[in-house]
Design an enzyme around this catalytic site. Structure first.
Site, short mmCIF file in Angstrom:
data_model
loop_
_atom_site.label_atom_id
_atom_site.label_comp_id
_atom_site.label_asym_id
_atom_site.label_seq_id
_atom_site.Cartn_x
_atom_site.Cartn_y
_atom_site.Cartn_z
N LYS A 493 0.84 -1.19 0.00
CA LYS A 493 0.00 0.00 0.00
C LYS A 493 0.88 1.25 0.00
O LYS A 493 2.09 1.18 0.21
CB LYS A 493 -0.91 0.00 1.22
CG LYS A 493 -0.16 0.01 2.56
CD LYS A 493 -1.12 0.00 3.74
CE LYS A 493 -0.35 0.04 5.05
NZ LYS A 493 -1.22 0.12 6.23
N TYR A 718 14.92 31.66 2.00
CA TYR A 718 13.79 32.46 2.44
C TYR A 718 13.94 32.90 3.90
O TYR A 718 14.47 32.17 4.73
CB TYR A 718 12.49 31.66 2.29
CG TYR A 718 12.00 31.56 0.86
CD1 TYR A 718 11.63 32.69 0.15
CD2 TYR A 718 11.90 30.32 0.24
CE1 TYR A 718 11.17 32.59 -1.16
CE2 TYR A 718 11.44 30.20 -1.07
CZ TYR A 718 11.08 31.35 -1.76
OH TYR A 718 10.62 31.26 -3.05
#
Length: 824
Positions: A493, A718
């Site tokens: 999964k 940033y």
């Protein structure tokens, strides 16, 4: 060899003779191998987890007529030669040992901990300039791989080069009889397989048994334990040492390195007072040691300095990996372009045969160089190999193949011929390749990496490399903890925990796991569409997906009465029967029927006896945590109570399972009928009890996009989070949080690896880029950067993020291209 001759070489009882004069050309040890003919003999090997005897009838029906078994066949095989032996592997070795004695050519045997495969490949490359050489394909150096390799020996070969690896005492004596080397190379001694021996010295003694009948043994004098063991077993006349420290060694060696020039290797032969001087492009210590082993062999064989140098000039780092890559137009590329020989071609074709992504298989192949065969015989054998595999299209490249196109015209496939790789590339049309599995197999001289580049789907500089061999290792490790009858369900999964589902599912299907499990129906449908036919459990189905589940033969986890009633209604309205798996909630409190609902479940199944329950299971909450063992025991007890009550109504016993990865490690007494393997397959031991037994399967890599030198006072990224307090050299790498590199790892919270050195992040991580501090590290734009892998486990990132490895792995974005590879 005939079957009659085989019987004379092994200790066994002939159970049945159909045609004792039937020839033996192919040795099979895996029922899934493609070349299954009357001239094949199958050795049924009974291992800890697999038993070849279960597939005898299947092989017989495919045409195999000769069998070496450890027990009598369960089915009637009226037209077969059958011999029963005590041990099929030993019988295989005895047969090939007899075959080896038919040839008196020089054979080089290589053992050691590291470098065996590279030395074998390099030495073979050089020797082919003067001889027809036979060698192990890839790293076939095991108790089974060695005999399969030596079986290739035939009358055209002039020299053999075989490596041998062992993991416990008693193994090398058997391989010595198979290889019977006349010259030996003992590369080095490291920690690999230490657990199979009393101590490191015993391991050296066992490995040295390969050289018991060698005329000469080459080794490096600096390895004191190897030197001591060899000197205790052999007279000085049989030892041939080299050293960079001991001037009394047979060869005294000096390496001179300059960053901008090739390495200079100066060798003094103390036996002849002769000097040699070579140049070599590579500079790392392992490569220098490996090439020096090769040089020592060639000097001993009397090669001239210029002949040795000519061979060295053609050496490059050997890429032993077979890589599976996503290609253009829904194609998948099996990149095995570093070499081309018959044995390697067979391995690659077998691997191609296993791929289920597409129904059409294509082979792009070059001339086979220095094969040792006459060309007519060689290409007849190539055609035979191709005909025994499901090939629809063949692209032939090379002048050698041109003379034998008639061999290929007689077969059903579509084919084209090109004299050169350049000619193929100039006529290349992307639309000509649609929905195909494409094997690219070429000798190095043809430069087939250019073809791969054309066929491969364009990728960014960031890749997740997935080692399929390590997945198999982790699977087999967990299997070794189980009883032979215990089945295994494997979780694929969430994109196989970030690894890409169907490639891994395909591998698990090949290794015959009992079940695969996915989270949602769409994942199961995708696996079916890519050729996966192993039973698939959908852990979180929805009622509106029942039609898809019926169409694609998916099985549903049922965890609530809402879902159970919807399932029952669907089956009645559509006359369908989708097997179900009942989930019991014993403490996770996520999904599942609680114990108090047991009576209602019994009532339901009494009223609906037509519903098929394939399994009943629960999920452990803290199986890895010994502080919660009392709770785990309580869960198992409660699960057992519910299971027993339900089977009293059902009238049969569905598969019973509760163990997850941590439980497999810590609670073997609760294996029941099946276990569920999840994160353990992917190289992470949540119990921290056996991490050293597992291997990492993934390596996340990127590249340096740009390098800048920054002055004091400047900032990076940033919000100016990265402060430059001393002059620094900063690299921007092509990965960011959109690729799965979490922002929490910025500002020095993670160190990545650049050319073997750690480089911390600096500043905030951006969406597509990250900055790292490479001050003091030799690096250039375009260099590879490793985020996690062999050098640094994924657990390191998880700890820095204050999370678990699951989150790191499943966060790797789908835009990061996956490359699957195998070194076997």
């Amino acid at each position: 060899m005939t079957f009659h001759e085989l019987c004379e070489q092994v200790n066994g009882a002939v159970l049945q003779t159909y045609d004792p004069a039937l020839n033996i050309y192919y040795l099979l040890t895996d029922s899934r191998q493609a070349i299954i003919q009357r001239e094949s003999v199958f050795f049924a090997i009974k291992g800890k987890r697999h038993d070849g005897h279960h597939f005898i009838k299947e092989l017989y029906d495919k045409g195999c007529r000769q069998f070496v078994l450890e027990k009598e066949p369960e089915s009637e095989l009226s037209e077969a030669n059958i011999i029963k032996v005590g041990n099929s592997v030993e019988a295989l070795q005895q047969v090939v040992a007899f075959h080896r004695k038919l040839f008196s050519i020089p054979v080089i045997g290589i053992s050691g901990s590291n470098g065996k495969t590279i030395v074998k490949e390099w030495l073979s490359q050089i020797l082919t300039h003067k001889h027809n050489v036979v060698k192990n394909p890839k790293s076939y150096n095991s108790q089974i791989g060695v005999p399969l390799s030596v079986w290739q020996l035939n009358q055209v070969h002039e020299i053999g080069v075989f490596e041998a690896g062992i993991s416990m005492s008693g193994e090398m004596e058997k391989l010595q009889k198979v290889i019977c080397p006349s010259l030996g190379i003992f590369t080095n001694l490291g920690p690999a397989h230490d657990k199979g021996f009393t101590n490191r010295r015993q391991k050296a003694v066992e490995k040295a048994k390969l050289f018991s009948d060698c005329e000469y043994i080459i080794y490096r004098e600096e390895y004191a334990l190897i030197a001591d063991v060899l000197k205790s077993q052999h007279s000085p006349d049989h030892l041939y040492s080299w050293s960079t420290q001991n001037t009394e060694a047979d060869l005294w060696v000096a390496f001179s390195m300059d960053s901008n020039k090739p390495t200079i290797i100066e060798v003094k032969d103390n036996g002849r007072e002769q000097g040699f001087r070579f140049t070599f492009d590579l500079k790392d210590a392992a490569s220098l040691e490996n090439v020096m082993h090769c040089i020592a062999v060639l000097i001993k064989y009397g090669w001239a300095e210029n002949e040795i140098q000519a061979g060295i000039d053609q050496l490059r780092q050997v890429n032993m990996r077979m890589e599976l890559k996503e290609g253009i137009n829904q194609c998948f590329i099996l990149d095995d372009s570093y070499s081309n020989d018959l044995a390697g071609l067979k391995i690659a074709l077998d691997y191609l045969e296993r791929q289920t992504q597409n129904q059409k298989n294509t082979v792009i192949i070059s001339d086979l160089l220095q094969s040792g065969y006459y060309d007519r015989d060689l290409y007849a054998e190539v055609v035979k190999l191709l005909e025994n595999h499901s090939i629809q299209k063949v692209e032939l490249i090379g002048p050698g193949l041109k003379s034998y196109l008639s061999h290929f015209r007689s077969s059903a496939w579509v084919f084209e011929h090109y004299n050169t790789t350049e000619e193929f590339l100039s006529s290349f049309q992307p639309k000509s390749f649609q929905g195909e599995n494409i094997l690219v197999k070429g000798a190095r001289a043809f430069g087939f990496e250019r073809i791969v580049k054309k066929l491969q789907k364009k990728i960014t500089g960031t890749t997740l490399e997935i080692n399929l061999d390590n997945i198999i290792h982790n699977l087999n490790y967990h299997r070794s903890l189980l009883r032979p009858e215990t089945r295994m369900m494997v979780m694929v999964k969430a994109f196989s925990y970030g690894g890409a589902s169907f490639e891994i599912a395909n591998l698990l299907q090949y290794h015959r796991v009992a079940y695969l499990a996915v989270a949602y129906v769409d994942e199961g449908v995708m696996l079916r569409e890519h050729g996966i036919n192993t039973p698939i459990l959908v852990l979180n189905p929805s009622a509106d997906a029942f039609p898809l589940m019926q169409e694609f033969q998916l099985e549903a986890e049922i965890y609530s009465f809402r879902l159970l009633n919807a399932y029952s209604l669907y089956c009645k309205n559509n006359q369908a029967a989708i097997p179900i798996h009942l989930k019991i909630d014993t403490g996770m409190h996520r999904l599942g029927f609680v114990q108090e609902e047991t009576e209602a479940l019994k009532t339901f199944f009494n009223a609906n006896p037509e519903i098929i329950v394939k399994s009943i299971f629960s999920h452990l909450v803290a199986s890895e945590d010994d502080q919660e063992d009392a709770f785990t025991q309580q869960q198992v007890h409660e699960f057992g109570q519910v299971y027993d009550q339900l089977i009293s109504v059902l009238g049969y016993a569905p598969i019973k399972h509760i163990l997850n990865s941590g439980g497999i490690q810590r609670f073997p007494e609760y294996q029941f009928d099946m276990v569920r393997l999840g994160i353990g397959l992917y190289g992470v031991d949540v119990s921290s009890k056996a991490q050293d037994q597992l291997r990492p399967i993934s390596t996340l890599k990127t590249i340096i996009s740009q390098i800048k030198s920054l002055k004091v006072g400047e900032t990076v990224g940033y919000n100016r989070k990265g402060k430059i307090e001393n002059p620094k050299r900063i690299a921007t790498i092509a990965i960011g949080y959109a690729d799965g590199l979490d922002r929490r790892l910025g500002n020095g919270n993670l160190r990545v690896f650049v050319n073997g050195f750690q480089a911390p992040t600096i500043g905030n991580i951006c969406m597509d880029m990250t900055m790292i501090d490479i001050t003091g590290i030799e690096a250039e734009e375009g260099d590879v950067v490793t985020i996690f892998g062999q050098e640094q486990s994924v657990s390191v990132l998880a700890e820095a993020m204050h999370t678990i490895p699951y989150e790191v792995l499943t966060s790797i974005s789908a835009r990061v291209k996956r490359i699957f590879y195998s070194e076997l």
